[in-house]
Design a protein around this motif. Structure first.
Motif, short mmCIF file in Angstrom:
data_model
loop_
_atom_site.label_atom_id
_atom_site.label_comp_id
_atom_site.label_asym_id
_atom_site.label_seq_id
_atom_site.Cartn_x
_atom_site.Cartn_y
_atom_site.Cartn_z
N LYS A 7 36.94 30.82 48.74
CA LYS A 7 36.54 29.88 47.70
C LYS A 7 36.66 30.61 46.37
CE LYS A 7 32.79 27.03 46.06
NZ LYS A 7 31.40 26.64 46.16
N PRO A 8 37.16 29.94 45.33
CA PRO A 8 37.28 30.64 44.04
C PRO A 8 35.92 30.88 43.39
CG PRO A 8 37.90 28.33 43.82
CD PRO A 8 37.66 28.58 45.28
N VAL A 9 35.87 31.91 42.57
CA VAL A 9 34.64 32.20 41.83
C VAL A 9 34.39 31.08 40.82
CG1 VAL A 9 34.86 34.69 42.13
CG2 VAL A 9 35.80 33.61 40.09
N PRO A 10 33.15 30.92 40.37
CA PRO A 10 32.84 29.86 39.41
C PRO A 10 33.62 30.03 38.11
CG PRO A 10 30.82 30.86 40.26
CD PRO A 10 31.96 31.70 40.75
N ARG A 11 33.90 28.93 37.49
CA ARG A 11 34.57 28.94 36.19
C ARG A 11 33.60 28.53 35.07
NH1 ARG A 11 37.82 31.80 38.75
NH2 ARG A 11 39.79 30.98 39.51
N ASN A 12 32.31 28.45 35.41
CA ASN A 12 31.29 28.07 34.43
C ASN A 12 31.29 29.04 33.26
OD1 ASN A 12 30.57 27.08 37.11
ND2 ASN A 12 28.70 26.32 36.15
N ASP A 13 31.28 28.48 32.06
CA ASP A 13 31.22 29.30 30.86
C ASP A 13 30.54 28.52 29.75
OD1 ASP A 13 31.62 31.59 29.40
OD2 ASP A 13 33.72 31.19 28.94
N GLY A 14 29.53 27.74 30.14
CA GLY A 14 28.85 26.86 29.20
C GLY A 14 27.63 27.48 28.55
N THR A 19 26.33 30.34 33.12
CA THR A 19 27.23 31.28 33.77
C THR A 19 26.48 32.15 34.77
OG1 THR A 19 28.63 31.31 31.80
CG2 THR A 19 28.93 33.12 33.36
N ALA A 20 25.34 32.67 34.36
CA ALA A 20 24.56 33.55 35.23
C ALA A 20 24.11 32.83 36.50
CB ALA A 20 23.35 34.11 34.49
N THR A 21 23.60 31.61 36.37
CA THR A 21 23.12 30.90 37.55
C THR A 21 24.28 30.45 38.45
OG1 THR A 21 22.93 28.84 36.28
CG2 THR A 21 20.93 30.17 36.52
N ALA A 22 25.43 30.17 37.87
CA ALA A 22 26.60 29.80 38.67
C ALA A 22 27.04 30.96 39.55
CB ALA A 22 27.75 29.33 37.78
N PHE A 23 27.06 32.18 38.99
CA PHE A 23 27.47 33.33 39.79
C PHE A 23 26.43 33.71 40.83
CE2 PHE A 23 30.94 33.64 36.89
CZ PHE A 23 31.93 34.27 37.61
N LEU A 24 25.15 33.53 40.53
CA LEU A 24 24.11 33.77 41.53
C LEU A 24 24.25 32.75 42.66
CD1 LEU A 24 21.63 35.19 42.65
CD2 LEU A 24 20.22 33.75 41.13
#
Length: 162
Positions: A7-14, A19-24
């Motif tokens: 699965k690809p890593v998150p692309r969140n950058d808002g 971003t931090a919670t998306a990667f967690l």
């Protein structure tokens, strides 16, 4: 090797918190994904000298969520020992449900804190670290154990991917 869990890593950058919670969340999901389709015996099987098991990793991360977010950020009780030994009598379903519950509680604590600069409610080694620090610590801790889970899963049945 079976490549079934990619699965690809998150692309969140808002923003920093987004971003931090998306990667967690991605790291947490990666750990849980490693348990999919395995038997109780496989989840409890010891494959390395340290005695680490997939179920033990999930148990440990459950307690870590409760220590860092539930205790230090939200000010709740300290669950104590965060070891990897699953207590006797705890079923696989209970351990997995407990992790999902701890994640929900942690996410609620993060939302309640509201901002990366929010200080912890309970000091950490005498210092009130920020939510930013706790998020970073737990993301690195969860990602590190997701890597351990990757190796254990590959040893069990050859499945790889994140």
């Amino acid at each position: 090797m079976l490549e079934t869990q990619r699965k690809p890593v998150p692309r969140n950058d808002g923003g920093e918190l987004d971003t931090a919670t998306a990667f967690l969340a991605f790291a947490r999901e990666s750990v849980l994904k490693k348990t999919d389709g395995l038997t109780e015996e496989q989840l409890r099987r010891v494959l390395v000298g340290s005695g680490t098991t997939l179920l033990g990793l999930v148990h440990h991360l459950t307690l870590a969520e409760r220590v860092w977010f539930g205790h230090h950020i939200a000010g709740g009780p300290d669950p104590g020992d965060v070891g990897m030994v699953v207590p006797e009598g705890r079923t696989v379903a209970e351990v997995l449900a407990g992790y999902r519950e701890a994640i929900e509680e942690s996410d609620a604590a993060i939302r309640a804190a509201g901002h990366p600069d929010a200080p912890s409610a309970v000091s950490i080694d005498g210092k009130f670290h920020t939510l930013r620090w706790v998020l970073t610590h737990m993301t690195s801790e969860t990602a590190r154990h997701a890597g351990h889970a990757d190796i254990l899963r590959e040893q069990l049945d050859g499945v790889t991917g994140r």
